[in-house]
Design a protein around this motif. Structure first.
Motif, PDB file in Angstrom:
ATOM      1  N   ASP A   1      51.111  14.461  31.696  1.00  0.00           N
ATOM      2  CA  ASP A   1      50.540  15.846  31.007  1.00  0.00           C
ATOM      3  C   ASP A   1      48.822  16.199  31.519  1.00  0.00           C
ATOM      4  N   LEU A   2      49.145  17.060  32.874  1.00  0.00           N
ATOM      5  CA  LEU A   2      47.848  16.841  33.354  1.00  0.00           C
ATOM      6  C   LEU A   2      46.555  17.974  32.234  1.00  0.00           C
ATOM      7  N   SER A   3      47.353  18.493  30.883  1.00  0.00           N
ATOM      8  CA  SER A   3      46.283  18.941  30.295  1.00  0.00           C
ATOM      9  C   SER A   3      46.038  18.271  29.120  1.00  0.00           C
ATOM     10  N   LYS A   4      46.395  17.143  29.031  1.00  0.00           N
ATOM     11  CA  LYS A   4      45.820  16.084  27.951  1.00  0.00           C
ATOM     12  C   LYS A   4      45.023  14.595  28.501  1.00  0.00           C
TER      13      LYS A   4
ATOM     14  N   GLN B   1      52.511  26.259  32.800  1.00  0.00           N
ATOM     15  CA  GLN B   1      53.332  24.298  33.400  1.00  0.00           C
ATOM     16  C   GLN B   1      51.597  23.618  33.192  1.00  0.00           C
ATOM     17  N   SER B   2      52.141  22.193  32.672  1.00  0.00           N
ATOM     18  CA  SER B   2      50.956  21.135  32.351  1.00  0.00           C
ATOM     19  C   SER B   2      51.663  20.146  33.392  1.00  0.00           C
ATOM     20  N   LYS B   3      52.880  19.699  33.431  1.00  0.00           N
ATOM     21  CA  LYS B   3      53.320  18.119  33.748  1.00  0.00           C
ATOM     22  C   LYS B   3      53.597  18.028  35.042  1.00  0.00           C
TER      23      LYS B   3
ATOM     24  N   PRO C   1      41.547  15.084  31.565  1.00  0.00           N
ATOM     25  CA  PRO C   1      41.675  17.156  31.647  1.00  0.00           C
ATOM     26  C   PRO C   1      40.232  17.595  32.101  1.00  0.00           C
TER      27      PRO C   1
ATOM     28  N   GLY D   1      39.848  18.590  36.085  1.00  0.00           N
ATOM     29  CA  GLY D   1      40.190  16.636  35.429  1.00  0.00           C
ATOM     30  C   GLY D   1      39.107  16.020  36.287  1.00  0.00           C
TER      31      GLY D   1
ATOM     32  N   LEU E   1      43.747  21.136  39.825  1.00  0.00           N
ATOM     33  CA  LEU E   1      45.036  21.562  39.264  1.00  0.00           C
ATOM     34  C   LEU E   1      45.677  22.454  40.128  1.00  0.00           C
TER      35      LEU E   1
ATOM     36  N   ALA F   1      38.373  26.393  31.552  1.00  0.00           N
ATOM     37  CA  ALA F   1      39.650  26.858  32.062  1.00  0.00           C
ATOM     38  C   ALA F   1      39.010  26.910  33.772  1.00  0.00           C
TER      39      ALA F   1
ATOM     40  N   THR G   1      37.603  20.087  31.207  1.00  0.00           N
ATOM     41  CA  THR G   1      37.496  20.745  29.834  1.00  0.00           C
ATOM     42  C   THR G   1      37.012  22.416  29.612  1.00  0.00           C
TER      43      THR G   1
END
Length: 817
Positions: free
Chosen positions: A116-119, A363-365, A317, A325, A354, A321, A319
């Motif tokens: 997960d690229l958002s976490k 999508q984030s994964k 990830p 990362g 990203l 928008a 910080t």
């Protein structure tokens, strides 16, 4: 760097993290990575570190192995194979390639898109990448994140299944289009392809001053170079990468590759056949981000050296928008022989864009996995995961304590190099649990390794849910304790929660064992007990913990009692300073007439020091100075190591007919330090479009920088951090002669005072006063858009990628520079 006649375009800049010490700074000891050698793949599997059981063959709960892929010929060599287990449980490895099998390919992918690229995410793994009988091993393997399916593979050899594939006849081609698309890869390259030679450019005759008729000086069909591992953008500046290495980039992105043309001899596809040809040929070099040089192939190297190596990949990830990362990969950060963490300075941090993954809205994964290949050179490529990405992040600790001589309800920790007297009650505490991750830590059981000199009599389990009772009433079945064949250690399997404990959140559990130290010692030297490693193994993560090494000393002698004070003396000093430490203790004989004969025998971290007569070191601290039984033992600062130091004492007296030895007692002296802890690694500035208007610009930092100062100095010690730099230069990965940027790094303090960083002066960046406790402070946390370190570029700056190094220094009042 691309030069434009008009100075207008995109400029990117990155600074590397470096540190030098002026005065006192914390220098963590880096463990020797030269661990057990396994000369064959079979031996490496038998001696593999403990990991997670992944499955067998092509059957796995975590992975998909497509045996055929449209872009590769033959059969996928990747497989899941059984491995040895230090914990005595199931263990397996991913085998990407096998020694002796030429031109093979392997790929293995997570069943789900679970990274997960958002976490924050982490992957923790052991790798073995070595041949057997040849001096050449190859080609390597890569850890890959990609936004696609499981039936992807690029090509063999230097492409390693993930990078682009150049044309075999060196025709001009879009190399990036042949790579795995929408991906990021971390390569472990065991065959430096640049050593095949860099193509020689054509020459020109004396009567051809305009260079209209080139004379070929290279034959692409005969010399057939493979050139990914070459530095330099232009033919005249290119140099070969000669060592094995670790590096990263985006395989499907055209900026990863540099095209160079050469008028030469070779072969070309003409009229449906391959024919000799003289003309332009094209070869491609690859940009290596986050480059780690791991030395030559073989025992003197640090990658293809017949040893297991650990690497942790930590993703942070963005910080903001639309921001970037970062990925930090740290190599050799665990001991292969114990599985325990060690300090490593072999790491790199790279930005993660990203947008390169072409994620769909919401999508984030992405998928993760390994690819690898062999060519003419072959090797065993093996991977053992101890923590899987997208799963659980875990930890474990072990603590050994002995009962206090004066208070049976108090237990004192025994540090490495400490001692316990025979017959004394001891307590072993193992704490283990989940710290982070996307999944629970599942079905965890323990396999404890216990020093042979301890007699364990009982044990209890404290579960995260205090109300839970297992089938054995939360008691450890110590009847399962066994002794190794050589008698040097004991093993105790502990089944948790009646078959396996699952932990979520930050839940932890504790196993507590009680017992006594065996009465083994026959003289004051005592009996040495080795450190022992225990394993806590679940189905998706494993952690290990180690007891300290210690000495069992003779049983307490009632004729001569001894102790040290924990609240008196000077038990904390600054490492590298002039202040002496002072341990205050007491030695009391039952026969008071023996007092004048007492000799104190000290040791520091297990190293014996000169004995002292008790009467010569009698304390000067009132009111203890009125008694002959108390002493002050002074320790010069240069005898201490950074951090905790174990100072041990025993006492003796000898009447000629009766020699009496006391038990050994310990004190802990802390030598405080200050130094960098966690940092951002390589730190980047925001990509900026040059205005071309002849005006200077100030570029801010990209995302937040982290510069943690870890401080364990004595109270009121003052420290300062300074910085200097040689400036920013055109990207050193691709330019042999570095071109300086028209600009400089600047530092602006909170009052708005601006200072230019250079190679001579070292302006003050931060300062602090120690509290006496262990603290960690991010000195960059308070930097705003108009303060801290930024990049000022001049009117003549040209577009390109730039990098530089900031040298950070510590100065303090204890050991001034």
């Amino acid at each position: 760097m691309h030069l434009n006649a008009v100075r207008k375009g995109l400029l990117r800049a990155v600074t590397a993290f470096a540190m030098v010490g002026l005065g006192l700074w914390g220098n963590a000891e880096v463990a020797n990575a030269k661990s057990t050698v396994f000369n064959t793949g079979d031996a490496a599997l038998k001696g593999a570190p403990q990991g997670v059981y992944l499955g067998s063959g092509t059957t796995s709960d975590y992975f998909t192995i497509d045996k055929t892929v449209a872009t590769a010929s033959g059969t996928n060599a990747a497989n899941l194979v059984d491995a040895g287990s230090p914990a005595g449980t199931a263990n397996s490895a991913i085998q990407i390639s096998k020694n002796g099998v030429k031109d093979s390919w392997g790929s293995i992918w997570s069943k789900q898109q679970s990274f997960d690229l958002s976490k924050p995410e982490s992957a923790s793994m052991w790798i073995y990448a070595s041949g057997e009988n040849s001096t050449d091993a190859g080609d390597g393997m890569a850890f890959v994140l990609q936004n696609g399916g499981t039936d992807v593979y690029s090509g063999p050899g230097e492409s390693m299944g993930v990078w682009g594939v150049p044309d075999s006849l060196f025709a001009q081609t879009n190399v990036a289009s042949t790579a795995i698309q929408n991906s990021w890869a971390l390569e472990f390259d065991t065959y430096p392809n640049g050593k095949g030679g860099i193509p020689t450019q054509p020459t020109y005759g004396f009567l051809d001053p305009l260079h209209l008729t080139p004379i070929p000086s290279w034959n692409f069909s005969g010399q057939n170079p493979s050139t990914f591992d070459v530095n330099g953008d232009t033919a005249g500046t290119q140099t070969a990468i000669n060592d094995t290495h670790i590096a990263s980039n985006y395989p499907g992105d055209s900026s990863t590759y540099t095209e160079t043309s050469d008028y030469a001899n070779g072969k070309k596809q003409l009229n449906y056949s391959v024919q000799n040809w003289q003309g332009d040929f094209y070869y491609y070099t690859m940009k290596h981000e986050g480059f780690l040089d791991e030395g030559a192939t073989g025992g003197n190297g640090n990658l293809s050296d017949h040893r297991w190596h650990h690497i942790t990949v930590d993703y942070t990830p963005p910080t903001t928008a639309g921001g970037k990362g970062s990925m930090t990969y740290t190599y050799n950060d665990k001991d292969p022989d114990t599985g325990l963490p060690i300090d490593s300075n072999d790491y790199a941090t790279v930005p993660i864009d990203l947008s390169k993954f072409n994620l769909a809205s919401g999508q984030s994964k992405v998928r993760w996995g390994f690819t690898g290949s062999t060519g003419a050179a072959t090797e065993n490529n093996l991977v053992v995961f101890d923590q899987l990405p997208g799963q659980a992040q875990t930890e474990a600790t072990a603590k050994l304590e002995s009962q206090d001589d004066n208070d049976p309800n108090t237990y004192n920790e025994v540090n490495s190099g400490g001692s316990i007297s025979g017959g004394k009650t001891v307590k072993l505490t193992y704490t283990f649990g989940r710290t982070d991750g996307d999944e629970d830590w599942k079905s965890v059981n323990a396999n404890l390794k216990i020093p042979s000199g301890l007699d364990i009599t009982s044990g209890t389990i404290d579960y995260p849910d205090a109300s839970y009772k297992d089938s054995n009433d939360n008691k450890v079945d110590v009847s399962k304790l066994t002794t190794s064949s050589d008698g040097t250690s004991q093993s105790l399997p502990v089944s948790l929660a009646s078959g396996g404990l699952t932990m979520s959140g930050t839940q932890h559990a504790t196993i507590t064992l009680m017992g006594t130290a065996k009465n083994l010692a026959t003289d004051s030297t005592g009996v040495a007990e080795n450190a022992e490693t225990s394993y806590f193994t679940g189905t998706n993560a494993t952690s290990s913990a180690k007891t300290p090494n210690f000495t069992i000393t003779p049983k307490v002698n009632d004729k001569l009692a001894m102790d040290t004070f924990k609240e008196l003396g000077t038990l904390k000093v600054n490492y590298g300073g002039a202040e002496q430490a002072l341990v205050m203790g007491t030695a009391v004989p039952s026969d008071k007439s023996m007092t004048s004969l007492i000799v104190i025998h000290p040791s520091i971290n297990g190293v014996s020091q000169d004995p002292e007569k008790l009467s010569d070191i009698q304390t000067t601290t009132y009111p203890y100075s009125t008694s002959p039984y108390y002493f002050d033992y002074k320790i010069d600062n240069d005898k201490l190591k950074p951090g905790a130091n174990t100072v041990s004492f025993y006492a003796t007296y000898d009447t000629g007919t009766d020699k009496v030895t006391s038990t050994t007692v310990n004190a802990t002296v802390t030598a405080g330090t200050v130094g960098f802890g966690h940092t951002s690694g390589n730190m980047t500035f925001k990509p900026t479009t040059l205005t071309g208007d002849g005006q200077s610009q100030v570029i801010n930092r990209a995302d937040d920088w982290s510069l943690d100062v870890d401080d364990s100095l004595t109270k009121d010690s003052v420290w300062q951090v300074t910085a200097k730099t040689d400036g920013m230069h055109a990207d050193g990965d691709n330019v042999a002669v570095q071109t300086p940027l028209d600009g400089s790094l600047i530092y602006t303090d909170d009052a708005g005072h601006e200072t230019t960083l250079n190679s001579s002066a070292s302006p003050l960046i931060a300062s602090g006063t120690s509290t006496g406790d262990d603290t960690s402070t991010n000195i960059a946390a308070g930097w705003k858009d108009d303060t801290g370190i930024r990049l000022k570029i001049g009117a003549n700056a040209v577009e390109g990628n730039y990098e530089g190094t900031i040298d950070w220094s510590f100065i303090n009042s204890v050991s001034p520079s």
